[in-house]
Write a protein that holds these residues in place. Structure first.
Motif, PDB file in Angstrom:
ATOM      1  N   PHE A   6       0.870  -1.163   0.000  1.00 27.48           N
ATOM      2  CA  PHE A   6       0.000   0.000   0.000  1.00 27.48           C
ATOM      3  C   PHE A   6       0.910   1.216   0.000  1.00 27.48           C
ATOM      4  O   PHE A   6       1.749   1.370   0.874  1.00 27.48           O
ATOM      5  N   THR A   7       0.757   2.066  -0.995  1.00 30.94           N
ATOM      6  CA  THR A   7       1.670   3.190  -1.170  1.00 30.94           C
ATOM      7  C   THR A   7       0.981   4.526  -0.880  1.00 30.94           C
ATOM      8  O   THR A   7      -0.242   4.604  -0.741  1.00 30.94           O
ATOM      9  N   ARG A   8       1.793   5.542  -0.864  1.00 33.29           N
ATOM     10  CA  ARG A   8       1.279   6.891  -0.689  1.00 33.29           C
ATOM     11  C   ARG A   8       0.313   7.233  -1.821  1.00 33.29           C
ATOM     12  O   ARG A   8      -0.722   7.866  -1.597  1.00 33.29           O
ATOM     13  N   SER A   9       0.625   6.809  -3.036  1.00 31.09           N
ATOM     14  CA  SER A   9      -0.268   7.059  -4.175  1.00 31.09           C
ATOM     15  C   SER A   9      -1.620   6.383  -3.976  1.00 31.09           C
ATOM     16  O   SER A   9      -2.658   6.959  -4.305  1.00 31.09           O
ATOM     17  N   ALA A  21     -10.584  16.657  -1.279  1.00 32.32           N
ATOM     18  CA  ALA A  21      -9.497  17.378  -0.622  1.00 32.32           C
ATOM     19  C   ALA A  21      -9.969  18.781  -0.307  1.00 32.32           C
ATOM     20  O   ALA A  21     -10.698  19.388  -1.090  1.00 32.32           O
ATOM     21  N   GLU A  22      -9.543  19.271   0.840  1.00 31.52           N
ATOM     22  CA  GLU A  22      -9.876  20.636   1.215  1.00 31.52           C
ATOM     23  C   GLU A  22      -9.161  21.606   0.295  1.00 31.52           C
ATOM     24  O   GLU A  22      -8.038  21.341  -0.141  1.00 31.52           O
ATOM     25  N   GLU A  23      -9.791  22.719   0.037  1.00 33.33           N
ATOM     26  CA  GLU A  23      -9.174  23.740  -0.792  1.00 33.33           C
ATOM     27  C   GLU A  23      -7.849  24.163  -0.163  1.00 33.33           C
ATOM     28  O   GLU A  23      -7.749  24.369   1.045  1.00 33.33           O
ATOM     29  N   GLY A  24      -6.833  24.264  -0.975  1.00 36.86           N
ATOM     30  CA  GLY A  24      -5.526  24.692  -0.494  1.00 36.86           C
ATOM     31  C   GLY A  24      -4.640  23.565   0.004  1.00 36.86           C
ATOM     32  O   GLY A  24      -3.495  23.794   0.361  1.00 36.86           O
ATOM     33  N   VAL A  25      -5.159  22.330   0.033  1.00 37.76           N
ATOM     34  CA  VAL A  25      -4.364  21.182   0.475  1.00 37.76           C
ATOM     35  C   VAL A  25      -3.878  20.432  -0.753  1.00 37.76           C
ATOM     36  O   VAL A  25      -4.672  20.000  -1.578  1.00 37.76           O
ATOM     37  N   ASP A  26      -2.562  20.303  -0.865  1.00 39.84           N
ATOM     38  CA  ASP A  26      -1.959  19.577  -1.985  1.00 39.84           C
ATOM     39  C   ASP A  26      -1.533  18.206  -1.489  1.00 39.84           C
ATOM     40  O   ASP A  26      -0.514  18.067  -0.815  1.00 39.84           O
ATOM     41  N   LEU A  27      -2.323  17.185  -1.812  1.00 42.02           N
ATOM     42  CA  LEU A  27      -2.014  15.835  -1.355  1.00 42.02           C
ATOM     43  C   LEU A  27      -0.782  15.266  -2.045  1.00 42.02           C
ATOM     44  O   LEU A  27      -0.266  14.237  -1.627  1.00 42.02           O
ATOM     45  N   PRO A  72      -0.548  10.304   7.453  1.00 42.03           N
ATOM     46  CA  PRO A  72      -0.558   9.365   6.335  1.00 42.03           C
ATOM     47  C   PRO A  72       0.501   8.260   6.483  1.00 42.03           C
ATOM     48  O   PRO A  72       0.230   7.101   6.172  1.00 42.03           O
ATOM     49  N   ARG A  73       1.683   8.607   6.972  1.00 43.52           N
ATOM     50  CA  ARG A  73       2.728   7.604   7.148  1.00 43.52           C
ATOM     51  C   ARG A  73       2.264   6.493   8.089  1.00 43.52           C
ATOM     52  O   ARG A  73       2.457   5.308   7.820  1.00 43.52           O
ATOM     53  N   GLN A  74       1.617   6.858   9.192  1.00 36.08           N
ATOM     54  CA  GLN A  74       1.132   5.859  10.152  1.00 36.08           C
ATOM     55  C   GLN A  74       0.063   4.969   9.528  1.00 36.08           C
ATOM     56  O   GLN A  74       0.045   3.761   9.762  1.00 36.08           O
ATOM     57  N   LEU A  75      -0.817   5.552   8.723  1.00 36.55           N
ATOM     58  CA  LEU A  75      -1.867   4.757   8.086  1.00 36.55           C
ATOM     59  C   LEU A  75      -1.269   3.803   7.054  1.00 36.55           C
ATOM     60  O   LEU A  75      -1.655   2.638   6.989  1.00 36.55           O
ATOM     61  N   ILE A  76      -0.321   4.277   6.279  1.00 36.26           N
ATOM     62  CA  ILE A  76       0.339   3.413   5.295  1.00 36.26           C
ATOM     63  C   ILE A  76       1.026   2.244   6.002  1.00 36.26           C
ATOM     64  O   ILE A  76       0.926   1.097   5.565  1.00 36.26           O
ATOM     65  N   GLU A  77       1.702   2.517   7.114  1.00 32.25           N
ATOM     66  CA  GLU A  77       2.370   1.450   7.870  1.00 32.25           C
ATOM     67  C   GLU A  77       1.361   0.458   8.438  1.00 32.25           C
ATOM     68  O   GLU A  77       1.597  -0.753   8.424  1.00 32.25           O
TER      69      GLU A  77
END
Length: 87
Positions: A6-9, A21-27, A72-77
């Motif tokens: 499972f990757t960040r993408s 995504a909230e306005e102004g948030v660049d995932l 996000p890192r914790q969820l990916i792990e």
């Protein structure tokens, strides 16, 4: 045997599909260690994200574990740990 990862993408895609995504948030930016609340995702959005991950990857994620991840890192792990356990 190939190991599914499972990757960040994958996370970015699922977050956008489920909650947008909230306005102004660049995932696509440096978000791995950003708090989900800073990114505009609260507990209900994370539970929805968890449900989508479970269906797509055929794993089970504990609701408590989902509410305990803050980045996000914790969820990916967490997801990769479940994928490894299921392999």
């Amino acid at each position: 045997m190939s190991e599914q990862q499972f990757t960040r993408s994958d996370l970015t895609r699922i977050l956008l599909e489920g909650a947008g995504a909230e306005e102004g948030v660049d995932l696509n930016g440096d978000i791995l260690d950003a708090d989900f609340e800073e990114l505009g995702y609260e507990s209900l959005a994370l539970l929805e994200t968890g449900g989508r991950i479970e269906r797509e990857y055929g794993i089970s994620l504990d609701d408590t574990a989902l509410t305990d991840v803050h980045t996000p890192r914790q969820l990916i792990e967490l997801v990769n740990g479940q994928l490894l356990a299921a392999a």
